[in-house]
Every structure is written in structure tokens, then in C-alpha cells.
Design an enzyme around this catalytic site. Structure first.
Site, PDB file in Angstrom:
ATOM      1  N   LYS A  21       0.815  -1.226   0.000  1.00  0.00           N
ATOM      2  CA  LYS A  21       0.000   0.000   0.000  1.00  0.00           C
ATOM      3  C   LYS A  21       0.839   1.262   0.000  1.00  0.00           C
ATOM      4  CE  LYS A  21      -2.125  -0.430   3.795  1.00  0.00           C
ATOM      5  NZ  LYS A  21      -2.043  -1.507   4.653  1.00  0.00           N
ATOM      6  N   ARG A  95     -10.439   0.909   8.400  1.00  0.00           N
ATOM      7  CA  ARG A  95     -10.036  -0.469   8.629  1.00  0.00           C
ATOM      8  C   ARG A  95     -11.112  -1.259   9.348  1.00  0.00           C
ATOM      9  NH1 ARG A  95      -4.409   0.592   8.667  1.00  0.00           N
ATOM     10  NH2 ARG A  95      -3.042  -1.126   9.088  1.00  0.00           N
ATOM     11  N   ARG A 129      11.996  -5.509   5.765  1.00  0.00           N
ATOM     12  CA  ARG A 129      11.544  -4.117   5.606  1.00  0.00           C
ATOM     13  C   ARG A 129      12.212  -3.155   6.589  1.00  0.00           C
ATOM     14  NH1 ARG A 129       5.294  -2.393   5.331  1.00  0.00           N
ATOM     15  NH2 ARG A 129       5.164  -3.017   7.509  1.00  0.00           N
ATOM     16  N   ARG A 162      10.353  -1.402  12.158  1.00  0.00           N
ATOM     17  CA  ARG A 162       9.232  -1.022  13.019  1.00  0.00           C
ATOM     18  C   ARG A 162       9.006  -2.037  14.126  1.00  0.00           C
ATOM     19  NH1 ARG A 162       4.528   0.182   8.776  1.00  0.00           N
ATOM     20  NH2 ARG A 162       3.351  -0.951  10.353  1.00  0.00           N
ATOM     21  N   ARG A 173      -1.292  -8.984  13.065  1.00  0.00           N
ATOM     22  CA  ARG A 173      -1.856  -7.913  12.221  1.00  0.00           C
ATOM     23  C   ARG A 173      -2.624  -8.512  11.041  1.00  0.00           C
ATOM     24  NH1 ARG A 173       3.460  -4.952  11.099  1.00  0.00           N
ATOM     25  NH2 ARG A 173       2.313  -3.703   9.583  1.00  0.00           N
TER      26      ARG A 173
HETATM   27  P1  ATP Z   1       1.782  -1.536   6.216  1.00  0.00           P
HETATM   28  O1  ATP Z   1       2.422  -0.288   6.699  1.00  0.00           O
HETATM   29  O2  ATP Z   1       2.702  -2.609   5.896  1.00  0.00           O
HETATM   30  O3  ATP Z   1       0.778  -1.291   5.159  1.00  0.00           O
HETATM   31  P2  ATP Z   1      -0.169  -1.799   8.220  1.00  0.00           P
HETATM   32  O4  ATP Z   1      -1.202  -1.433   7.234  1.00  0.00           O
HETATM   33  O5  ATP Z   1      -0.515  -2.821   9.237  1.00  0.00           O
HETATM   34  O6  ATP Z   1       1.076  -2.221   7.459  1.00  0.00           O
HETATM   35  P3  ATP Z   1       0.010   0.836   9.201  1.00  0.00           P
HETATM   36  O7  ATP Z   1      -1.081   1.218   8.297  1.00  0.00           O
HETATM   37  O8  ATP Z   1       1.258   1.575   9.194  1.00  0.00           O
HETATM   38  O9  ATP Z   1       0.427  -0.646   9.035  1.00  0.00           O
HETATM   39  O10 ATP Z   1      -0.595   0.794  10.682  1.00  0.00           O
HETATM   40  C1  ATP Z   1       0.183   0.413  11.785  1.00  0.00           C
HETATM   41  C2  ATP Z   1      -0.724   0.197  12.992  1.00  0.00           C
HETATM   42  O11 ATP Z   1      -1.443   1.419  13.270  1.00  0.00           O
HETATM   43  C3  ATP Z   1      -1.818  -0.841  12.793  1.00  0.00           C
HETATM   44  O12 ATP Z   1      -1.359  -2.152  13.094  1.00  0.00           O
HETATM   45  C4  ATP Z   1      -2.866  -0.367  13.796  1.00  0.00           C
HETATM   46  O13 ATP Z   1      -2.527  -0.720  15.113  1.00  0.00           O
HETATM   47  C5  ATP Z   1      -2.765   1.137  13.698  1.00  0.00           C
HETATM   48  N1  ATP Z   1      -3.714   1.702  12.720  1.00  0.00           N
HETATM   49  C6  ATP Z   1      -3.443   2.290  11.524  1.00  0.00           C
HETATM   50  N2  ATP Z   1      -4.564   2.674  10.886  1.00  0.00           N
HETATM   51  C7  ATP Z   1      -5.593   2.318  11.687  1.00  0.00           C
HETATM   52  C8  ATP Z   1      -7.013   2.420  11.583  1.00  0.00           C
HETATM   53  N3  ATP Z   1      -7.606   2.950  10.516  1.00  0.00           N
HETATM   54  N4  ATP Z   1      -7.750   1.938  12.609  1.00  0.00           N
HETATM   55  C9  ATP Z   1      -7.187   1.387  13.686  1.00  0.00           C
HETATM   56  N5  ATP Z   1      -5.866   1.252  13.851  1.00  0.00           N
HETATM   57  C10 ATP Z   1      -5.060   1.709  12.868  1.00  0.00           C
HETATM   58 MG    MG Z   2       1.587   1.457   5.531  1.00  0.00          MG
END
Ligand code: ATP
Ligand code: MG
Length: 226
Positions: A21, A95, A129, A162, A173
Site C-alpha cells: 500500500k 479499517r 523491511r 518497526r 496484524r
Molecule cells: P503496512 O504499513 O505494511 O501497510 P499496516 O497497514 O498494518 O502495514 P500501518 O497502516 O502503518 O500498518 O498501521 C500500523 C498500525 O497502526 C496498525 O497495526 C494499527 O494498530 C494502527 N492503525 C493504523 N490505521 C488504523 C485504523 N484505521 N484503525 C485502527 N488502527 C489503525
Molecule cells: Mg503502511
């Protein structure tokens, strides 16, 4: 010839953690001039600055759990409203279906891009990563290494792994994604907004996303000419 008449595009990109993403989002914003809003980058910014929302959120992110909807919705809607009238791409939000409903009430979107990458590929990928936390730029020691190991190409600052990229947390996750975010795909599918891209590699998925967006942007802007 009308010049830059184009409609504001409000888009979402959804995919499991490590599905690419972040990388695809940065290519989209570069090619299509949209503003990138990453919920994860925003949260990590809040955590680094030790704000109340950040300290609160860290309890959840460290375990691979979702941050409560209320905190997230407030953070994201504030950010969207502060942008004014520009095109944006939301990455990492919504999410949960509750977040999607709240977003729809206040900022209905035009399109939702979903990235579907096999979980085995993801687990392998996250091991290599490295992230530049202030910008959210990501590298991979296997297929997208920084010019100097451990150093961000743009700023020369250090890269980190991270806290939530440890294998057990990654598994957690992915489970969270299946349980709470998959239903969001259904929600947008029912609204006829969802387009899915399936594949193993970002470089294989990206050209298809770009092609799709190019046709969408033409459609969207031609609506404006009427
Ligand atoms: P990547 O960065 O690889 O896409 P990811 O999508 O799990 O992985 P991030 O989007 O960076 O990671 O989010 C990291 C953490 O932040 C998630 O595991 C969650 O705990 C929190 N988080 C991020 N967005 C949301 C959301 N919309 N609702 C709830 N928690 C969130
Ligand atoms: Mg991300």
C-alpha cells in the site's frame, strides 16, 4: 480546450499489512498529484511526538491490534478537513466497517482500490523491511535496498525496523486484517466502488493500478465538462 478542469478525487487504498500500500500510494500521488494520507504514518508521527493520542495508540499498535475507532476517526477527519478542496488518497483508513460508515457520512469517496497479495509473500517481505519513520518511506533489503544500508536515500537519516514488524506481531496484524478489515471490502463492493488488484509483486500490480486510475481520471474529469 479547457485546461486543468478536473474533479476532486477522493480515493481509498486497502490491503493487508505489507501488501505494498505504502509503495503504491507514493507512486499514485507522484503520478496523479493527490495528497497521501497514511493513518499508520500519522499515528507514528503522533507516537514520536508523544501526544496524548500517540501515547494512547501505542498500546494497540505494539500488539498489532487496531487503535479504537473513536481516536482514528477524529484524527483522520481532522486531517481531511484541514486539507481543503484537494484530491486525496487514504491509505490505512478505514479499517473497520464502523470507520467506513463514519467516513461516508462526512466524506464520501469516489473509488476504492484493494490490493490482494498472498499472506506467505507478505510474511516473507516484512522480514526485510526498513522504514524511515519521519516520512514513512520504506525499503526492502531484498528487492528495494537503500543506497547505503540503514540510511534513508533522501534525508541521510537512519532507517529502523518497526516495532510491529516482528514476525509474531505481523501474524497478529494479518489476523486482525482478516477479521476486521475484510468486511470493509464487502461494504465498498456493495456500493460498487471497489476494484481489486491481485498479485505477488508491487512491480506487477502497479502498472495495472496506474492504467485503471488513468481511465478513471479521464472519466471523472469528463463529467466536469458537461
Ligand atoms: P503496512 O504499513 O505494511 O501497510 P499496516 O497497514 O498494518 O502495514 P500501518 O497502516 O502503518 O500498518 O498501521 C500500523 C498500525 O497502526 C496498525 O497495526 C494499527 O494498530 C494502527 N492503525 C493504523 N490505521 C488504523 C485504523 N484505521 N484503525 C485502527 N488502527 C489503525
Ligand atoms: Mg503502511
Amino acid at each position: 480546450m479547457p485546461g486543468n478542469i478536473s474533479k476532486i478525487v477522493k480515493a481509498i487504498i486497502i490491503g493487508a499489512p505489507g501488501s505494498g500500500k505504502g509503495t503504491i500510494s507514493s507512486r499514485i500521488v507522484k503520478d496523479f498529484g493527490m495528497k497521501h494520507l497514511s493513518s499508520g504514518d500519522m499515528l507514528r508521527g503522533q507516537i514520536l511526538q508523544k501526544t496524548e493520542a500517540g501515547l494512547n495508540a501505542k498500546k494497540y499498535t505494539d500488539k498489532g491490534d487496531l487503535v479504537p475507532d473513536e481516536i482514528m476517526v477524529k484524527l483522520i477527519l481532522n486531517e481531511i478537513h484541514s486539507l481543503g478542496n484537494v484530491s486525496w488518497l487514504l491509505d490505512g483508513f478505514p479499517r473497520t466497517v464502523a470507520q467506513a460508515i463514519d467516513l461516508h457520512k462526512s466524506e464520501p469517496v469516489n473509488m476504492v482500490i484493494s490490493l490482494n497479495v498472498p499472506f506467505e509473500v507478505i510474511i516473507d517481505r516484512i522480514k526485510g523491511r526498513w522504514t524511515h519513520l519521519p516520512s514513512g518511506r520504506v525499503y526492502n533489503t531484498e528487492f528495494n535496498p537503500p543506497k547505503t544500508p540503514g540510511i534513508d536515500d533522501v534525508t541521510g537519516e537512519p532507517l529502523v525496523q518497526r516495532d510491529d514488524d516482528k514476525p509474531e506481531t505481523v501474524r497478529q496484524r494479518l489476523e486482525t486484517y482478516n477479521r476486521q478489515t475484510k468486511p470493509v471490502l464487502e461494504y465498498y463492493k456493495n456500493m460498487h466502488l471497489l476494484t481489486e488488484f491481485k498479485g505477488k509483486y508491487t512491480n506487477e500490480i502497479w502498472p495495472r493500478v496506474r492504467e485503471f486510475l488513468s481511465t478513471q481520471m479521464i472519466t471523472v474529469s469528463s463529467i466536469d465538462y458537461k
